[in-house]
Design an enzyme around this catalytic site. Sequence first.
Site, PDB file in Angstrom:
ATOM      1  N   HIS A 202      -3.064   0.836   0.757  1.00  0.00           N
ATOM      2  CA  HIS A 202      -3.708   0.399   1.806  1.00  0.00           C
ATOM      3  C   HIS A 202      -3.753   1.653   2.779  1.00  0.00           C
ATOM      4  O   HIS A 202      -4.518   1.585   3.620  1.00  0.00           O
ATOM      5  CB  HIS A 202      -3.102  -1.014   2.681  1.00  0.00           C
ATOM      6  CG  HIS A 202      -3.778  -2.132   1.951  1.00  0.00           C
ATOM      7  ND1 HIS A 202      -4.962  -2.445   2.128  1.00  0.00           N
ATOM      8  CD2 HIS A 202      -3.150  -3.161   1.523  1.00  0.00           C
ATOM      9  CE1 HIS A 202      -5.185  -4.084   1.651  1.00  0.00           C
ATOM     10  NE2 HIS A 202      -3.899  -4.126   1.251  1.00  0.00           N
TER      11      HIS A 202
ATOM     12  N   HIS B  41       0.960  -1.357  -3.633  1.00  0.00           N
ATOM     13  CA  HIS B  41      -0.274  -2.271  -3.220  1.00  0.00           C
ATOM     14  C   HIS B  41      -0.374  -1.892  -1.730  1.00  0.00           C
ATOM     15  O   HIS B  41      -1.566  -1.331  -1.185  1.00  0.00           O
ATOM     16  CB  HIS B  41      -0.087  -3.836  -3.355  1.00  0.00           C
ATOM     17  CG  HIS B  41      -1.215  -4.519  -2.849  1.00  0.00           C
ATOM     18  ND1 HIS B  41      -2.243  -5.126  -3.498  1.00  0.00           N
ATOM     19  CD2 HIS B  41      -1.429  -4.990  -1.387  1.00  0.00           C
ATOM     20  CE1 HIS B  41      -3.074  -5.766  -2.781  1.00  0.00           C
ATOM     21  NE2 HIS B  41      -2.761  -5.539  -1.524  1.00  0.00           N
ATOM     22  N   GLU B  42       0.663  -1.938  -1.084  1.00  0.00           N
ATOM     23  CA  GLU B  42       0.838  -1.768   0.307  1.00  0.00           C
ATOM     24  C   GLU B  42       0.727  -0.367   0.754  1.00  0.00           C
ATOM     25  O   GLU B  42      -0.276  -0.015   1.614  1.00  0.00           O
ATOM     26  CB  GLU B  42       2.011  -2.367   1.171  1.00  0.00           C
ATOM     27  CG  GLU B  42       2.197  -3.890   0.885  1.00  0.00           C
ATOM     28  CD  GLU B  42       0.860  -4.579   1.209  1.00  0.00           C
ATOM     29  OE1 GLU B  42       0.110  -4.471   2.073  1.00  0.00           O
ATOM     30  OE2 GLU B  42       0.819  -5.773   0.737  1.00  0.00           O
TER      31      GLU B  42
ATOM     32  N   CYS C 177      -4.553 -10.300  -2.410  1.00  0.00           N
ATOM     33  CA  CYS C 177      -4.434  -9.337  -1.114  1.00  0.00           C
ATOM     34  C   CYS C 177      -5.020 -10.445  -0.126  1.00  0.00           C
ATOM     35  O   CYS C 177      -5.811 -11.128   0.016  1.00  0.00           O
ATOM     36  CB  CYS C 177      -5.516  -8.187  -1.105  1.00  0.00           C
ATOM     37  SG  CYS C 177      -5.344  -7.241   0.265  1.00  0.00           S
TER      38      CYS C 177
END
Length: 163
Positions: free
Chosen positions: A137, A133-134, A91
Amino acid sequence: MAKRNIRIMGDSILNKTSKVIEEVTPKIDTLIDDMLDTMYDAGGVGLAAPQVGVLKRLVVIDVSLEGNEPIILINPEIISTDGEQTGDEGCLSLPGKAGIVTRPNYVKVKAYDRHMKPFEVEGEGLLARAFCHEIDHLDGILYVEKVNGEVHEVTSYDEEEEE
Protein backbone atom coordinates in the site's frame (compact mmCIF):
# COMPACT_ATOMS: atom_id res chain seq x y z
CA MET A 1 -8.46 8.86 19.17
CA ALA A 2 -10.98 8.61 16.41
CA LYS A 3 -12.02 6.45 13.52
CA ARG A 4 -11.14 7.72 10.08
CA ASN A 5 -12.80 7.04 6.75
CA ILE A 6 -11.22 4.22 4.78
CA ARG A 7 -10.49 5.10 1.17
CA ILE A 8 -12.01 2.68 -1.34
CA MET A 9 -10.35 1.32 -4.50
CA GLY A 10 -10.70 3.92 -7.23
CA ASP A 11 -9.50 6.71 -4.93
CA SER A 12 -6.28 7.93 -6.59
CA ILE A 13 -4.43 8.28 -3.26
CA LEU A 14 -4.28 4.47 -3.07
CA ASN A 15 -2.10 4.39 -6.19
CA LYS A 16 0.49 6.92 -4.98
CA THR A 17 3.84 6.38 -3.26
CA SER A 18 3.97 7.42 0.39
CA LYS A 19 6.59 9.73 1.87
CA VAL A 20 9.15 8.80 4.52
CA ILE A 21 8.37 9.93 8.08
CA GLU A 22 11.27 12.00 9.43
CA GLU A 23 9.95 12.41 12.98
CA VAL A 24 6.92 11.42 15.02
CA THR A 25 5.07 14.68 15.54
CA PRO A 26 1.91 14.93 17.66
CA LYS A 27 -0.02 14.73 14.37
CA ILE A 28 1.67 11.41 13.45
CA ASP A 29 1.11 10.11 16.99
CA THR A 30 -2.61 10.87 16.67
CA LEU A 31 -2.63 9.26 13.22
CA ILE A 32 -1.21 6.03 14.69
CA ASP A 33 -3.94 5.90 17.36
CA ASP A 34 -6.66 6.75 14.83
CA MET A 35 -5.42 4.05 12.44
CA LEU A 36 -5.53 1.44 15.21
CA ASP A 37 -9.09 2.50 16.13
CA THR A 38 -10.11 2.41 12.46
CA MET A 39 -8.54 -1.01 11.83
CA TYR A 40 -10.11 -2.60 14.92
CA ASP A 41 -13.52 -1.05 14.20
CA ALA A 42 -13.45 -2.38 10.62
CA GLY A 43 -12.38 -5.86 11.75
CA GLY A 44 -9.15 -5.76 9.75
CA VAL A 45 -5.71 -7.16 10.56
CA GLY A 46 -3.77 -4.32 8.97
CA LEU A 47 -4.08 -0.76 7.75
CA ALA A 48 -1.69 1.53 5.87
CA ALA A 49 -1.78 5.33 6.13
CA PRO A 50 -2.82 5.85 2.48
CA GLN A 51 -6.00 3.89 3.25
CA VAL A 52 -7.04 6.76 5.54
CA GLY A 53 -5.90 9.40 3.05
CA VAL A 54 -2.40 10.11 4.41
CA LEU A 55 0.62 9.57 2.14
CA LYS A 56 3.07 8.62 4.90
CA ARG A 57 5.05 5.38 5.29
CA LEU A 58 3.11 4.10 8.29
CA VAL A 59 1.44 0.72 8.83
CA VAL A 60 -0.45 -0.83 11.75
CA ILE A 61 -1.00 -4.59 11.98
CA ASP A 62 -2.59 -6.91 14.53
CA VAL A 63 -3.16 -10.54 13.59
CA SER A 64 -3.83 -11.69 17.18
CA LEU A 65 -7.19 -13.32 17.88
CA GLU A 66 -7.83 -10.94 20.77
CA GLY A 67 -6.86 -7.82 18.80
CA ASN A 68 -4.46 -6.69 21.50
CA GLU A 69 -1.00 -7.08 19.96
CA PRO A 70 -0.61 -4.13 17.57
CA ILE A 71 2.56 -3.80 15.53
CA ILE A 72 3.35 -0.24 14.46
CA LEU A 73 5.74 0.09 11.54
CA ILE A 74 7.15 3.47 10.52
CA ASN A 75 9.15 3.51 7.26
CA PRO A 76 9.03 -0.30 7.00
CA GLU A 77 11.26 -2.21 4.59
CA ILE A 78 11.20 -5.92 3.85
CA ILE A 79 14.76 -7.17 4.33
CA SER A 80 14.29 -10.89 3.76
CA THR A 81 11.68 -13.43 2.72
CA ASP A 82 11.47 -17.19 2.46
CA GLY A 83 9.04 -19.80 1.24
CA GLU A 84 5.70 -19.29 -0.40
CA GLN A 85 2.04 -19.30 0.58
CA THR A 86 -0.99 -18.98 -1.65
CA GLY A 87 -4.37 -18.05 -0.24
CA ASP A 88 -7.33 -15.72 -0.13
CA GLU A 89 -6.52 -12.10 0.57
CA GLY A 90 -8.86 -9.21 1.17
CA CYS A 91 -8.54 -5.50 1.85
CA LEU A 92 -10.48 -2.89 3.81
CA SER A 93 -10.21 -0.67 0.70
CA LEU A 94 -12.06 -3.29 -1.37
CA PRO A 95 -14.87 -4.43 0.95
CA GLY A 96 -16.69 -7.68 0.29
CA LYS A 97 -14.07 -8.96 -2.17
CA ALA A 98 -11.11 -11.34 -2.02
CA GLY A 99 -8.64 -12.98 -4.36
CA ILE A 100 -5.99 -15.68 -4.38
CA VAL A 101 -2.52 -14.14 -3.90
CA THR A 102 0.88 -15.79 -3.55
CA ARG A 103 3.16 -14.19 -0.95
CA PRO A 104 6.27 -15.25 0.96
CA ASN A 105 5.52 -17.50 3.95
CA TYR A 106 8.24 -15.82 6.04
CA VAL A 107 9.06 -12.10 6.05
CA LYS A 108 11.54 -10.04 8.05
CA VAL A 109 10.94 -6.29 8.23
CA LYS A 110 13.03 -3.42 9.54
CA ALA A 111 11.17 -0.33 10.67
CA TYR A 112 10.95 2.35 13.35
CA ASP A 113 8.57 2.32 16.31
CA ARG A 114 6.48 5.31 17.38
CA HIS A 115 9.53 6.68 19.26
CA MET A 116 11.65 6.42 16.07
CA LYS A 117 13.72 3.60 17.52
CA PRO A 118 14.81 1.13 14.83
CA PHE A 119 13.80 -2.50 15.21
CA GLU A 120 13.32 -5.68 13.23
CA VAL A 121 10.31 -7.98 13.31
CA GLU A 122 9.64 -11.25 11.57
CA GLY A 123 6.50 -13.18 10.86
CA GLU A 124 5.15 -16.27 9.18
CA GLY A 125 1.81 -17.12 7.62
CA LEU A 126 -0.84 -14.44 8.11
CA LEU A 127 1.62 -11.98 9.66
CA ALA A 128 4.02 -12.36 6.72
CA ARG A 129 1.08 -11.82 4.34
CA ALA A 130 -0.01 -8.72 6.27
CA PHE A 131 3.52 -7.25 6.17
CA CYS A 132 3.66 -7.64 2.37
CA HIS A 133 0.10 -6.43 1.77
CA GLU A 134 0.40 -3.29 3.92
CA ILE A 135 3.88 -2.34 2.70
CA ASP A 136 2.59 -2.68 -0.88
CA HIS A 137 0.00 0.00 0.00
CA LEU A 138 2.86 2.41 0.79
CA ASP A 139 4.07 2.01 -2.79
CA GLY A 140 0.61 2.45 -4.33
CA ILE A 141 0.13 -1.27 -5.01
CA LEU A 142 -3.19 -3.00 -4.29
CA TYR A 143 -3.51 -6.76 -3.86
CA VAL A 144 -5.83 -6.98 -6.87
CA GLU A 145 -2.77 -6.34 -9.06
CA LYS A 146 -1.29 -9.63 -7.75
CA VAL A 147 -4.39 -11.85 -7.80
CA ASN A 148 -4.11 -15.27 -9.46
CA GLY A 149 -7.36 -15.47 -11.41
CA GLU A 150 -10.36 -13.34 -10.53
CA VAL A 151 -11.40 -11.30 -7.51
CA HIS A 152 -14.50 -12.89 -5.97
CA GLU A 153 -17.30 -11.91 -3.61
CA VAL A 154 -16.87 -12.81 0.05
CA THR A 155 -19.83 -13.99 2.07
CA SER A 156 -19.65 -13.51 5.80
CA TYR A 157 -20.10 -16.38 8.22
CA ASP A 158 -23.38 -14.81 9.37
CA GLU A 159 -24.81 -14.94 5.85
CA GLU A 160 -23.72 -18.57 5.42
CA GLU A 161 -25.38 -19.57 8.70
CA GLU A 162 -28.69 -18.03 7.62
CA GLU A 163 -28.86 -20.09 4.41
